[in-house]
Design an enzyme around this catalytic site. Sequence first.
Site, short mmCIF file in Angstrom:
data_model
loop_
_atom_site.label_atom_id
_atom_site.label_comp_id
_atom_site.label_asym_id
_atom_site.label_seq_id
_atom_site.Cartn_x
_atom_site.Cartn_y
_atom_site.Cartn_z
CG ASP A 95 -1.99 0.96 1.28
OD1 ASP A 95 -2.41 1.38 0.19
OD2 ASP A 95 -2.46 1.30 2.38
CG HIS A 96 -0.38 4.80 0.25
ND1 HIS A 96 -0.85 5.75 -0.62
CD2 HIS A 96 -1.45 4.41 0.98
CE1 HIS A 96 -2.14 5.93 -0.42
NE2 HIS A 96 -2.54 5.12 0.55
CG ASP A 117 0.74 7.52 -3.60
OD1 ASP A 117 0.65 8.34 -4.53
OD2 ASP A 117 0.23 7.70 -2.48
N GLY A 228 -8.90 5.71 1.38
CA GLY A 228 -9.55 6.57 2.38
C GLY A 228 -11.03 6.28 2.52
CB SER A 230 -12.35 4.31 7.27
OG SER A 230 -11.47 3.20 7.32
CG ASP A 272 -5.12 1.20 8.09
OD1 ASP A 272 -5.35 0.50 9.09
OD2 ASP A 272 -3.99 1.69 7.89
P1 13P Z 1 -8.77 4.89 5.72
O1 13P Z 1 -7.85 5.72 6.54
O2 13P Z 1 -10.01 5.66 5.34
O3 13P Z 1 -9.10 3.59 6.32
O4 13P Z 1 -8.02 4.60 4.32
C1 13P Z 1 -7.08 3.56 4.24
C2 13P Z 1 -6.31 3.56 2.99
O5 13P Z 1 -6.60 4.25 2.02
C3 13P Z 1 -5.14 2.70 2.93
O6 13P Z 1 -4.43 2.86 1.76
O1 G3H Z 2 -3.17 4.96 3.67
C1 G3H Z 2 -2.41 4.68 4.59
C2 G3H Z 2 -2.71 3.51 5.44
O2 G3H Z 2 -3.76 3.78 6.32
C3 G3H Z 2 -1.46 3.01 6.11
O3 G3H Z 2 -1.12 3.74 7.23
O4 G3H Z 2 1.36 4.16 7.03
O5 G3H Z 2 0.17 4.22 9.25
O6 G3H Z 2 0.55 2.05 8.06
P1 G3H Z 2 0.34 3.53 7.94
ZN ZN Z 3 -4.52 4.87 0.99
#
Ligand code: 13P
Ligand code: G3H
Ligand code: ZN
Length: 325
Positions: A95-96, A117, A228, A230, A272
């Site tokens: 992720d990212h 990203d 994002g 959630s 997340d």
């Molecule tokens: P949330 O913070 O809305 O759960 O988004 C998580 C996310 O985009 C992880 O890449």
């Molecule tokens: O989009 C980001 C995720 O919520 C990951 O968060 O870098 O704190 O693990 P983190």
């Molecule tokens: Zn994200």
Amino acid sequence: MKKIHYSELGLVNTKEMFSRAMTGKYAVPAYNFNNMEQLQAIITGCIRSNSPVILQVSGSARNYIGAGFLPHLAAAARSMVEEARSAIPVALHLDHGNSFELAKSCIEAGFSSVMIDASHHSFEENAKLSREVVEYAHDNDVTVEAELGVLAGIEDEVVAEKSSYTRPEEVEKFLEMTGVDSLAISIGTSHGAHKFKLKPGEEPPPLKFDILEEIERRVPGFPIVLHGASSVMAKHIEQINRFGGKMENTAGIPEEQLRRAAALAVCKVNIDSDGRLAMTAAIRQIFAEKPSEFDPRKYLGPARDELTEMIIHKNTQVLGSAGRY
Ligand code: 13P
Ligand code: G3H
Ligand code: ZN
């Protein structure tokens, strides 16, 4: 570290998951995890609801777990699926990811999918870096997600104060230049547990469905990703505050908006914060009600159960991914 291909861990890339999600008009859940209990909850929730699943870790989560330890956790997750005689597909996704080196290192360690990203760079730099990752990833049959447009909030080491929506007119060129397999877009979601501060009776602003629909019109059938996403579930915020926490008035993306996005071109929905809130709420309640408790199993166990229920709820009621396998 020994090079591992994800197929050796029983994992799959996201290709077939997304094409089925597109035809079935649902979205595959991508849940972030940092530890064993979160991983077990995600897998158990997805087995129980017969949902495909993308297990995702950010670069900082990978450092927290340990890069060498992580493939073993993924393999353990796959064993849970086999032991349950379930047929759900499991992908392991970065992720990212913020560099070619990180993406390469994850691919060599058994990830089946990576995100690069570079959305905060210029269009050209974003396309160049994404293309570089695609070339290496596709040689290893790994799928790649990139991002166009910027979400507000924290994206690992990248903090964006303001969002800028994705420009649909840039999408076709970006896809041609890069060859990515899916694209994260910015249509009004943001990262974290503090997306909107609402006055009583006020609703969060709707997502920019016009942008999503215009993108779908320009690149029909191409998998779109929503970060994002959630909902910042009110019951968990209330439970956290009732048992000694202090989280201000906050709201997330309403579930019906996510349902609508999942029925359109959105094939992957990232969650997340909601998982973090679910676990924190359960743990706070136990600490408040049983202040002498000190056995981690007695608070991490209920936290894992709360997260499992939340996963089933999301798959069944929000994303429509339940019952697909
Ligand atoms: P949330 O913070 O809305 O759960 O988004 C998580 C996310 O985009 C992880 O890449
Ligand atoms: O989009 C980001 C995720 O919520 C990951 O968060 O870098 O704190 O693990 P983190
Ligand atoms: Zn994200």
